[in-house]
Design an enzyme around this catalytic site. Sequence first.
Site, short mmCIF file in Angstrom:
data_model
loop_
_atom_site.label_atom_id
_atom_site.label_comp_id
_atom_site.label_asym_id
_atom_site.label_seq_id
_atom_site.Cartn_x
_atom_site.Cartn_y
_atom_site.Cartn_z
N HIS A 30 -1.07 13.79 15.44
CA HIS A 30 0.22 13.38 16.00
C HIS A 30 0.72 14.45 16.98
O HIS A 30 1.41 15.39 16.60
CB HIS A 30 1.25 13.21 14.88
CG HIS A 30 0.88 12.16 13.88
ND1 HIS A 30 -0.12 12.35 12.94
CD2 HIS A 30 1.37 10.91 13.67
CE1 HIS A 30 -0.22 11.27 12.19
NE2 HIS A 30 0.67 10.38 12.62
N HIS A 476 15.29 -1.76 -18.51
CA HIS A 476 15.45 -0.37 -18.93
C HIS A 476 14.36 0.10 -19.90
O HIS A 476 14.42 1.22 -20.39
CB HIS A 476 16.82 -0.16 -19.57
CG HIS A 476 17.94 -0.06 -18.59
ND1 HIS A 476 18.19 -1.03 -17.64
CD2 HIS A 476 18.87 0.90 -18.39
CE1 HIS A 476 19.24 -0.68 -16.92
NE2 HIS A 476 19.67 0.49 -17.35
#
Length: 667
Positions: A30, A476
Site C-alpha cells: 500500500h 446471553h
Amino acid sequence: MAEQAVSRKQSANAIRALSMDAVQKAKSGHPGAPMGMADIAQVLWCDFLKHNPGNPKWFNRDRFVLSNGHGSMLIYSLLHLTGYDLSIDDLQQFRQLDSKTPGHPEYGYTPGVETTTGPLGQGLANGVGMAIAEKTLGAQFNREGHEVVDHNTYVFVGDGCLMEGISHEVCSLAGTLNLGKLIVFYDDNGISIDGEVQEWFADDTGKRFDAYGWQVLSVDGHDPEAISDAIKQGLSDTARPTLISCKTIIGFGSPKKQGTNGIHGSPLGDEEVAATREALDWPHAPFVIPQEIKQAWDATEQGFIAESAWKEKLVIYEEEYPELAMELVRRLKGQLPSYFSAMADEYIAKCQLSDDNIPSRKASQNSIEAYAALLPELIGGSADLTGSNLTNWSGSSAISQKADGNYIYYGVREFGMSAIATGMALHGGFIPYTATFLIFMEYARNAVRMSALMKQQSIFVYTHDSIGQGEDGPTHQPIEQLANLRTTPNMSVWRPCDNVESAVAWKAAIEKQNGPTSLVFSRQNLPHQARSDEQVQAISRGAYILKDCEGEPSVIVLATGSEVSISLAAVESLQGEGVKARLVSIPCVDVFEAQDAEYREQVLPNAVRHRVAVEAAGVDYWHKLVGLDGKVIGMRTFGESAPGSVLMEHFGFTAENIVATVKSFGS
C-alpha cells in the site's frame, strides 16, 4: 526558510521513494498512505518525537502507533532513516518470509514497532491504552520536580480507522479521561479502497471529536510549518487529547495515480514509478538515499542524549525516593514481587480449608482481593458490569480525569476495553484485567485475538459462562465461545469448578507473561470440592484426578466448571455400582497439554478408550480428548430462556444422564 522547506520536502520524499520502491519490488503493498503522510511524519519524527534508535525499548520514549497499518512502509522507512536496526536489505525484503518488514507492522518483528496494526482502529485503541498507562503510572510515581514518567503518545489514523466502531468507543473514553498527552493525526485524504469516501463517510469528524471533548485542529497535511504549529498547539493543551485533521493527497507525487483509489493498495508500476521520481525531483536509483538526507534523518545521537538525560533524572529520583524508584524499576521490568508466589500459595491453601460454596465469579473476586493487595501493577476494569463480573475489590480506586487509580469503568465498550488493555500491557508497568459476560467476548473478539498474536499479558475475565445464566435466554448464553478462545494460539483458558481452582487460575494468569489468559466464571453457586494437598498442587498442571477408583479405570469422565460437581455425583454413583470410574477435573486444557507425556498418561491413560466429556458448551472441541470411541455431553443448539437449574436438567447436565451415557458404552 525556503531552503529549510526544500530540505524538509526532500526528506519527506525519501519516505515516498522507499515506500514505492519496496512495494514495487514486492509486487504487493500500500504505497498511497506513506506517500500521502510523508510530510506529517517528517515533521513529527525530525522535530518532536522523543526516541532512541539505539535503544528501542527505552521506557520514557514517546510512543508512535501507525493505526492505518496497511501503510507499513511509512514506519519501516522512518525506522530505517532515523537509525534503527532496520537496513536497506530489510526494506528490500518487504513482505517476504522471515523478514523484519512484514506486510503490516508486527510487534516483536521490527525494532521500534510498538504494536501490531492492520485491523483498522485497533492501533488507535492501543494508543489510548498507552496514554492511560502513561498518565496513571506518572500519577503513581512522579513527585514534584521529578517527572520520571513523562512521554507522549502519537497515533496516525486513516478514514478506515475512524469508520470502525472501536474508534467511537475509545475516543469517547479518551476525551472523558482527559488524556492530554495523546495526539492523533487523521490522514484526511478522502479515499479508501472503494473510491471517494464521501459517498459512505460524510461525518463531520471535527465536530464528532469536539463532542468527545478533544481539541480539534485542521491543517494542510503537506505544509510543514502548519503541521509543526499544530503539534505545538496539541502539546500545549495538557487537559484534552488532540486530533489534528490533515488534508492530504493519497499517493502524493504520482502524476497519474495520486488522489485516486488506484494507489491505495497496489504497486505503482514501473512506468509510474519513473514518472513519480521525475515529479518529485528524485533522480536516485531504487533504495538509494543520498548521504546528506541520511544525516538529516539520523536520530541516534539525539536519542542517546535524550535517554542519558532521563537516566540522570532517574538517578536523582532514586536518591530522593529510593523505595519508589525500586518499585518503578521492578514494574517496568515486568517482575513480580519475590514474595508473591509463596503468599498466593498460602491463599490457595486457605481456600481449600474454607469450604465456600459460592459462584466462581465470587471466588474470582476473592482472589482479586487477595492478589491485588500484593500487586499494585494490577489495573482492572469492566464494561459496565462491575456488579455482575465482581471485578472490583476493597482497594479499587477509579481512574478518572485525575488518573491516579487502579480501576477503569469502561462503560459498554467491550471491544475498545479489550484493545485498550493490550495497549496498557504494551506500554509496561501494569498487568491489566478486563471483564464482561462470556457471550460479549464476541464484541471484543478481534482485540482478544490481537492480544494473543502479540503475546501480551492481558487477563480477560468472563462471567456468566453457560446456559446456567438462565432466564436471560440464548442471547446471553455462550455456546461456542469457549472453543473459540481455546483454539486461539498463545491463549490460556481456565474454567474453574470452585473457589480453589479459581484462586489457582488467577495465580496462573498473573504469572503467565507470554500471552493472555481468559478466566471463565459461573453465575451460579458451585460446591467446594474436597482435595488432598497433592491434588491442590496438581491443579496448576491444568488437569488432575479429582475422584479415582481402585486400580485402572474402565471409564474416565472429564469435566470443567459447574459440571464438575454433577460429574462427581455421577462417578460416585457408578463406583457404588462397581464401575471403575475416574473423574478428571480439567480447568485448563492448554496447560494440561503442555505437561510432560508421563503426567498426561497418568491422568488420561491411552488404554482407556471409554471417555465422557461434560461441559455446558459446544461439543466439538472435546472430541480431541475423548477420541472416536468417546462421548460428549454438551450443547448442540443454542440455549433457552428459563431458570438456570431447569435448563441444566433440560439439556442433560445431570448425574443421571452422565451415568446413562457411561453405561451406553456397554461392557
